[in-house]
Design an enzyme around this catalytic site. Structure first.
Site, PDB file in Angstrom:
ATOM      1  N   HIS A  56     -27.338  77.396  53.317  1.00 14.36           N
ATOM      2  CA  HIS A  56     -28.611  76.801  52.896  1.00 14.36           C
ATOM      3  C   HIS A  56     -28.811  77.025  51.410  1.00 14.36           C
ATOM      4  O   HIS A  56     -28.655  78.141  50.913  1.00 14.36           O
ATOM      5  CB  HIS A  56     -29.784  77.453  53.655  1.00 14.36           C
ATOM      6  N   ASP A  73     -43.446  74.282  61.239  1.00 17.05           N
ATOM      7  CA  ASP A  73     -43.155  74.260  59.802  1.00 17.05           C
ATOM      8  C   ASP A  73     -43.511  72.907  59.204  1.00 17.05           C
ATOM      9  O   ASP A  73     -44.034  72.830  58.093  1.00 17.05           O
ATOM     10  CB  ASP A  73     -41.682  74.572  59.531  1.00 17.05           C
ATOM     11  N   ARG A 106     -49.396  73.163  53.123  1.00 21.39           N
ATOM     12  CA  ARG A 106     -49.183  74.022  51.948  1.00 21.39           C
ATOM     13  C   ARG A 106     -49.166  73.186  50.676  1.00 21.39           C
ATOM     14  O   ARG A 106     -49.693  73.592  49.644  1.00 21.39           O
ATOM     15  CB  ARG A 106     -47.852  74.784  52.084  1.00 21.39           C
ATOM     16  N   SER A 119     -40.750  79.429  56.559  1.00 17.28           N
ATOM     17  CA  SER A 119     -40.382  78.018  56.560  1.00 17.28           C
ATOM     18  C   SER A 119     -38.861  77.845  56.589  1.00 17.28           C
ATOM     19  O   SER A 119     -38.308  77.123  57.432  1.00 17.28           O
ATOM     20  CB  SER A 119     -40.982  77.358  55.309  1.00 17.28           C
ATOM     21  N   LYS A 171     -36.310  77.350  60.494  1.00 14.40           N
ATOM     22  CA  LYS A 171     -35.463  76.180  60.715  1.00 14.40           C
ATOM     23  C   LYS A 171     -34.000  76.595  60.841  1.00 14.40           C
ATOM     24  O   LYS A 171     -33.277  76.106  61.701  1.00 14.40           O
ATOM     25  CB  LYS A 171     -35.639  75.191  59.549  1.00 14.40           C
TER      26      LYS A 171
END
Ligand code: URA
Length: 433
Positions: free
Chosen positions: A82, A161, A168, A183, A187
């Protein structure tokens, strides 16, 4: 226990229990909690913060708000990657075939770009026919068949999320470490890999502006690993300048292919080999992982795997040998600085924003993309240029702004120095669990 008393507790700086977090986040995920209470919870969290235990419960509850993917039918070590987002960040498309060639299974759920950072799905979509939405069965099949699966994040993963992120954005609560941690990790954990390499970026084009902030975020992200008992590590790297030379969807895919064919783009190779090495380490490999990563890139096996991935995904694999099959921009404009010097910085955020205006990115979620649009940089930090040397080329067909204005933005992104400047050092550290 009711939502008001939980929000009040957080407002007053007390820690929430796991049960309280489950109740509140459960209500956000199944849409029984109204937006005004979710927004109040976000602001209370933003101001009061959360300790690690609370953040773990937040992440766990967000993960459990939707589908928790089961990859137990995939044989071998599954390892995800990620990136916290950058400009010209096409690393996923390079590391996936490298890691899969080395025997890892690479499951990745990716997003579309919004704002100045691009999205992996948009880049893959630049190849005609490439399927970027896979249901769970097709995702698992792809992993078992070719070792790679990349799909658009489905609606079923961490729906809490999705709601919280949208809130947000409009309640000035985006830059909160516990909320970012919940968040990202909800995921990633929902996606079910055995390992995860995080690429946490800092600098001008990144979400985290300083190295210290990136280190802090990395430490929080890593500490969520026990929720699904996965192995995690994080690279900390500098995103002051764009990654590689290409920014824009088809342009970036061409650069990916060039690198897989052996072109030496230093920063792309440095980060890709570091990530693949860490993926191998997480899998338990004890050999010379750096040498393995380099070899698979140099001997053409990663390119062959990329070809297999494109063909398996229904994409036009002929683009690999014929770049004219990619979407092309109808116009181009070279950008010159008008004075000589050494490149001392190329502001990544400004280049990312200019790319969006060229048509390569979205200003609003519903905007359509021009896959052929974008920016090619001709120089890097440290290079010497003369007044008439083009530093970049803007590609466009239906730009979102006057091309002359976009060219000015690009010119403004380059800083020159009269004295020699060292090249940008990208990776500053790797943090282990
Ligand atoms: N990326 C995410 O998915 N969530 C955040 O909060 C920040 C970056």
């Amino acid at each position: 226990m009711d939502p008001v008393s939980i929000i009040r507790k957080k407002r007053d700086g007390e820690s929430l229990t796991r049960k309280e977090m489950n109740l509140l986040i459960g209500g956000i995920g199944n849409e029984t909690l109204p937006d005004y209470q979710a927004a109040a919870f976000l602001m209370a969290t933003y101001i009061r913060g959360m300790n690690r235990d609370e953040t773990r419960w937040l992440t766990e509850a967000m993960m459990n708000s939707g589908e928790v993917v089961d990859l137990s039918k995939v044989s071998g070590f599954t390892c995800d990657k990620h990136s916290t987002g950058g400009v010209g960040d096409k690393i996923t498309m390079i590391i996936a075939p490298m890691a899969a060639t080395l025997g890892l299974k690479v499951p990745m759920y990716s997003g579309k770009g919004l704002g100045h950072t691009g999205g992996t799905i948009d880049k893959l979509d630049a190849i005609a026919g490439f399927r970027t939405t896979l249901d769970t069965a097709a995702f698992v099949r792809s992993l078992n068949d070719i070792g790679i699966a990349n799909s658009m994040q489905t609606e079923t993963i961490a729906p809490a999320d999705k709601r919280l992120y949208a809130l947000r954005d409009v309640t000035a609560t985006v830059d909160s470490i516990p909320l970012i941690t919940g968040s990202i990790m909800s995921k990633k954990l929902a996606c079910g890999a055995n390992g995860l390499v995080l690429d946490v970026k800092f600098g001008n084009g990144a979400f985290m502006k300083t190295e210290q902030e990136a280190r802090e975020l990395a430490s929080w992200l890593i500490s969520m690993a026990p929720i699904r008992n996965i192995r995690v590590c994080a690279l900390i790297d500098n995103m002051d300048d764009p990654l590689g030379y290409m920014v824009g969807n088809a342009l970036e895919m061409m650069e990916v292919i060039d690198v897989l064919k052996g072109k030496h783009v230093n920063d792309l190779i440095e980060i890709s080999t570091a990530i693949v090495s860490e993926m191998l380490r997480l899998s338990g490999e004890t050999g010379n992982v750096e040498a393995m990563a380099n070899e698979v890139l140099e001997d053409g096996r990663a390119l062959a795997k990329f070809r297999e991935w494109v063909a398996y995904s229904g994409g036009d694999a002929a683009v690999i040998d014929d770049f004219s099959r990619f979407p092309q921009a109808s116009s181009r404009m070279d950008i010159v600085m008008g004075k000589a010097g050494y490149i001392s910085q190329i502001y990544a955020q400004a280049i990312g924003e200019a790319a969006v205006y060229s048509g390569a990115g979205r200003l609003a979620k519903e905007d359509t993309l021009d896959y052929g649009a974008g920016i090619q940089l001709h120089v890097r930090r440290g290079d010497r240029i003369e007044a008439k040397d083009p530093v970049a080329t803007l590609y466009f067909s239906t730009p979102r702004r006057d091309p002359g204005e976009i060219a000015e933005m690009i010119r403004g992104a380059f800083q020159l120095s009269e004295k020699p400047v060292p090249p940008l050092k990208r990776i500053v550290d790797t943090i282990h669990q």
